[in-house]
Motif scaffolding. Structure first.
Motif, PDB file in Angstrom:
ATOM      1  N   ASN A  15       7.805 -33.970   5.646  1.00  0.00           N
ATOM      2  CA  ASN A  15       6.983 -34.995   5.154  1.00  0.00           C
ATOM      3  C   ASN A  15       7.753 -36.411   4.967  1.00  0.00           C
ATOM      4  O   ASN A  15       9.023 -36.025   4.659  1.00  0.00           O
ATOM      5  CB  ASN A  15       5.977 -34.790   4.158  1.00  0.00           C
ATOM      6  N   PRO A  16       7.347 -37.524   5.015  1.00  0.00           N
ATOM      7  CA  PRO A  16       7.920 -38.462   4.692  1.00  0.00           C
ATOM      8  C   PRO A  16       8.396 -38.515   3.190  1.00  0.00           C
ATOM      9  O   PRO A  16       7.534 -37.765   2.381  1.00  0.00           O
ATOM     10  CB  PRO A  16       6.950 -39.621   4.916  1.00  0.00           C
ATOM     11  N   THR A  21      15.029 -44.672   0.348  1.00  0.00           N
ATOM     12  CA  THR A  21      14.063 -45.514  -0.656  1.00  0.00           C
ATOM     13  C   THR A  21      13.101 -44.860  -0.998  1.00  0.00           C
ATOM     14  O   THR A  21      12.789 -43.740  -0.527  1.00  0.00           O
ATOM     15  CB  THR A  21      13.451 -46.909  -0.143  1.00  0.00           C
ATOM     16  N   ASN A  36      12.403 -29.080  -2.577  1.00  0.00           N
ATOM     17  CA  ASN A  36      13.065 -30.099  -3.287  1.00  0.00           C
ATOM     18  C   ASN A  36      12.631 -30.802  -4.718  1.00  0.00           C
ATOM     19  O   ASN A  36      11.266 -30.524  -4.744  1.00  0.00           O
ATOM     20  CB  ASN A  36      13.388 -31.292  -2.358  1.00  0.00           C
TER      21      ASN A  36
END
Ligand SMILES: Nc1nc2c(ncn2[C@@H]2O[C@H](COP(=O)(O)OP(=O)(O)OP(=O)(O)O)[C@@H](O)[C@H]2O)c(=O)[nH]1
Ligand SMILES: [Mg+2]
Length: 296
Positions: A13-14, A34, A120
């Motif tokens: 995913n983003p 970012t 993560n």
């Protein structure tokens, strides 16, 4: 001596930390990072060369359901990452529930090649939550080996690296052994400028911007660069420039500092803003900027 080499493609995913992980492996800031989703728009190779291995990592855009043609081209990069992978890294972050496009999820759970699922941002979780998440993902993706990691803090990153090296197929190197990436210098200029736009402008502005570096001229002491910041509409041009040019100036100063670090040399950067109407939905323009530009 035997040699290993292969493609290790990072998908997810983003905003889950894919670019942070690739940069950590490569030890260079190849991909911009970012806190905004869809920071990465291209497929970017980062190559780690060891004496007896070559690990070709590829960072990809975060998976989304495309709303306009640029995003469709971004998803074409993700698709291509499935086609040549020798090892697939599926990255999720703590607390995440599902992939933003189910069809990619099916590809992952039916993958014939090894899948490493990296959970993560564990620096943001506690032990209990972590155990619950590991169990959840093991059930969802039974074919994956799971590694809890913190790409940002480097936790478990060397362990994952070593596991990938083990999984690389026997092969001669695909690229000369001093190659770091597949992208030309101008690409990194575009990206560093775009990172500053992502950091300093709100709402749709960063998503309406593309950078085109028209000049990259290296002299003995200095590199001279000229980049165009392209926006979709006239009103966006004014916002980018800001009151008395202050906003654009800040982008220029910050980008130049990063460029000097990246190229290890003094940099002169000129920035211009141009309106390029609806470039995000224009096949020809998209191809010019390195996207597939294919209509679906
Ligand atoms: N706390 C924490 N933050 C992280 C970690 N890894 C990445 N981040 C942050 O998460 C945000 C997104 O990181 P990126 O590496 O740009 O994520 P990405 O998956 O490449 O995002 P897209 O390119 O938009 O798909 C940034 O603010 C990172 O600093 C981590 O291990 N822990
Ligand atoms: Mg990214």
């Amino acid at each position: 001596m035997s040699h290993k080499a292969g493609f290790v493609n990072i998908i997810g995913n983003p905003n889950v930390g894919k670019s942070t992980l690739m940069n950590a492996f490569v030890g260079e800031k190849l991909s911009i990072i970012t806190s905004k989703a869809q920071t990465t728009r291209h497929r970017i190779l980062g190559i780690v060369n060891g004496e007896d291995f070559q690990m070709i990592l590829s960072d990809t855009p975060g998976i989304i359901k495309p709303a306009y043609q640029l995003q469709e081209s971004m998803m074409d990069f993700v698709k291509s990452a499935f086609e040549d992978a020798d090892v697939l890294i599926y990255m999720v972050e703590i607390g995440e529930k599902e992939l933003k496009d189910e069809s990619f999820f099916h590809k992952i759970i039916n993958s014939e090649i090894p899948v490493l699922l990296l959970l993560n941002k564990i620096d943001k979780s506690n032990q209990e939550q972590l155990e619950e998440q590991v169990q959840l993902w093991q059930e969802k993706v039974p074919n994956a080996e799971i590694f809890p990691v913190s790409a940002l803090q480097g936790f478990n990153v060397p362990q994952v690296f070593n596991r990938i090296v083990e999984l690389l197929p026997d092969s001669p190197p695909f690229y000369p052994k001093d190659t770091l990436t597949d992208k030309p210098e101008r690409f990194f200029v575009n990206e560093i400028v775009r990172e500053k736009i992502l950091l300093h402008y709100k709402k749709e502005i960063p998503y309406s911007v593309e950078i085109d570096t028209e000049e990259f001229f290296e002299e003995e002491e200095i590199i001279r660069m000229r980049s165009i910041i392209m926006v979709e509409r006239e009103t966006q041009k004014g916002i980018i420039i800001g009151h008395k040019g202050a906003a654009l100036k800040r982008v220029g100063v910050e980008a130049r500092k990063d460029l000097e670090k990246f190229f290890g040399k003094q940099v002169h950067l000129e920035l211009y803003v141009k309106v390029n109407k609806n470039w995000r939905s224009d096949s020809k323009q998209l191809r010019r900027f390195g996207y597939s530009g294919d209509k679906k």
